[in-house]
Design a protein around this motif. Structure first.
Motif, PDB file in Angstrom:
ATOM      1  N   TYR A 172      -2.695   3.680  -3.148  1.00 54.35           N
ATOM      2  CA  TYR A 172      -2.837   2.924  -4.333  1.00 54.35           C
ATOM      3  C   TYR A 172      -2.138   1.285  -3.307  1.00 54.35           C
ATOM      4  O   TYR A 172      -1.557   1.037  -2.588  1.00 54.35           O
ATOM      5  CB  TYR A 172      -1.390   2.888  -5.277  1.00 54.35           C
ATOM      6  N   ALA A 173      -3.012   0.449  -3.698  1.00 53.98           N
ATOM      7  CA  ALA A 173      -2.986  -0.709  -3.636  1.00 53.98           C
ATOM      8  C   ALA A 173      -2.672  -2.125  -4.414  1.00 53.98           C
ATOM      9  O   ALA A 173      -3.627  -2.092  -4.726  1.00 53.98           O
ATOM     10  CB  ALA A 173      -4.069  -1.650  -2.203  1.00 53.98           C
ATOM     11  N   VAL A 206       0.756  -0.982   0.297  1.00 53.96           N
ATOM     12  CA  VAL A 206       0.058  -0.084  -0.230  1.00 53.96           C
ATOM     13  C   VAL A 206       0.941   1.062  -0.070  1.00 53.96           C
ATOM     14  O   VAL A 206       1.882   1.375   0.530  1.00 53.96           O
ATOM     15  CB  VAL A 206      -0.985  -0.043   1.222  1.00 53.96           C
ATOM     16  N   GLU A 207       0.800   2.375  -0.655  1.00 55.00           N
ATOM     17  CA  GLU A 207       1.394   3.805  -0.661  1.00 55.00           C
ATOM     18  C   GLU A 207      -0.180   4.794  -0.913  1.00 55.00           C
ATOM     19  O   GLU A 207      -0.910   5.147  -0.922  1.00 55.00           O
ATOM     20  CB  GLU A 207       1.919   3.921  -2.321  1.00 55.00           C
ATOM     21  N   GLN A 248       3.962   2.226 -10.658  1.00 56.94           N
ATOM     22  CA  GLN A 248       5.674   1.875 -11.226  1.00 56.94           C
ATOM     23  C   GLN A 248       5.644   2.999 -10.385  1.00 56.94           C
ATOM     24  O   GLN A 248       6.805   2.938 -10.568  1.00 56.94           O
ATOM     25  CB  GLN A 248       5.695   2.253 -13.099  1.00 56.94           C
ATOM     26  N   ARG A 249       5.078   4.134 -10.412  1.00 60.29           N
ATOM     27  CA  ARG A 249       5.988   5.631  -9.720  1.00 60.29           C
ATOM     28  C   ARG A 249       5.680   6.313  -8.245  1.00 60.29           C
ATOM     29  O   ARG A 249       5.880   6.969  -7.558  1.00 60.29           O
ATOM     30  CB  ARG A 249       6.103   6.793 -10.828  1.00 60.29           C
ATOM     31  N   ALA A 283      -3.721   6.156 -15.235  1.00 64.33           N
ATOM     32  CA  ALA A 283      -3.735   6.204 -13.487  1.00 64.33           C
ATOM     33  C   ALA A 283      -3.258   4.944 -12.951  1.00 64.33           C
ATOM     34  O   ALA A 283      -1.894   5.889 -11.970  1.00 64.33           O
ATOM     35  CB  ALA A 283      -4.762   6.855 -13.591  1.00 64.33           C
ATOM     36  N   MET A 284      -4.051   3.961 -12.929  1.00 67.33           N
ATOM     37  CA  MET A 284      -3.099   3.009 -12.251  1.00 67.33           C
ATOM     38  C   MET A 284      -1.803   2.282 -12.757  1.00 67.33           C
ATOM     39  O   MET A 284      -1.651   2.295 -11.882  1.00 67.33           O
ATOM     40  CB  MET A 284      -3.975   1.948 -12.764  1.00 67.33           C
TER      41      MET A 284
END
Length: 273
Positions: A269-270, A3-4, A233-234, A227-228
């Motif tokens: 994002y997970a 998770v970020e 990636q970043r 977007a995903m």
């Protein structure tokens, strides 16, 4: 699960009215409903205070009460948060602090989710994307909203139109004649969009406030697959950086008409596997 999280306030001199938190298998993202500065809200605490407490209570419910549905957890959290206000807060005020909500939790072999308002949840099923949210439209105010966007940014006319639009929304929300949001009325949770997705079919999911979803919805910097992929990636911070870059390039809201030149922006994002 990897998770970020990334978030940026609209302005550096005031706290963000977004909130995001997670506990390993449960996540919440809230976007406080902002108001014109001159609009009273009947609360001595403010929107940022409300959003943080509602978010914490909702996360605790999701973790501690797997027997409760997602909507029941939100209803409980709204009631618990309302009890914290105190006698000097008027919870019946049309502009009492409120929020849009995205919540998700792993429950057995499924991901359970809930979305209320204009924040969004995106499910990545191995390259097939489902976008859930932005589910409380206000058609009666659409004409006035367009007038706000058409008026010159920073003008007295725009400020007056924005106040009229905000008053119209507040008069209608949580009444059955307008949008439903998480405020002081627990039954608003009944109007959230809920569902489940098999974890085995999910590659990833993301939750975004409308300030972050501008990447797709307002600025057209890419579609949801873009977007995903960018967040995978970043990281979500890069998505927010690009949103801020677009906002800064258009301070007068001329290229991309919108209510606010900048907005609080938060994304989670997970990666599920």
């Amino acid at each position: 699960m990897r998770v970020e999280i990334a978030g940026e306030p609209q302005r550096g001199d005031r706290p963000s009215e977004d909130f995001v938190a997670g506990s390993g298998d449960a996540f919440v993202l809230l976007d406080g409903c902002s108001s014109p500065v001159a609009m009273e809200n009947g609360c001595e605490h403010g929107t940022a205070w409300f959003v943080r407490r509602l978010g914490v209570h909702l996360l605790a419910r999701l973790v501690d009460r797997p027997d409760r549905t997602m909507a029941q957890c939100l209803s409980d959290a709204i009631a618990e948060t309302a009890s914290l206000h105190g006698a000097r807060c008027d919870l019946g005020h049309p502009n009492t602090p409120a929020a849009m909500v995205v919540a998700a939790r792993a429950h057995g072999a499924s991901l359970q989710y809930l979305v209320l308002g204009d924040s969004q949840l995106v499910l990545d099923r191995e390259g097939t994307y489902a976008v859930i949210g932005d589910n409380q439209p206000f058609p009666a105010g659409e004409g006035l909203r367009r007038q706000v966007h058409a008026a010159a940014h920073g003008s007295p006319e725009r400020a007056s139109l924005h106040m009229r639009y905000a008053l119209a929304v507040r008069a209608a929300r949580n009444t059955g004649h307008g949008p439903w949001v998480a405020a002081a009325l627990p039954r608003a949770a009944e109007h959230a969009e809920t569902g489940t997705a098999p974890l085995a079919e999910l590659r990833a999911f993301a939750a975004l406030t409308d300030g972050a979803a501008r990447f797709v919805d307002r600025f057209d910097l890419g579609g949801w697959p873009d977007a995903m992929r960018l967040m995978d990636q970043r990281g979500p911070a890069e998505l927010l950086r690009r949103v801020r870059e677009a906002e800064t390039s258009d301070p007068a809201c001329a290229r991309w008409p919108r209510g606010k030149a900048k907005d609080d922006a938060t994304a989670l994002y997970a990666r599920t596997r």
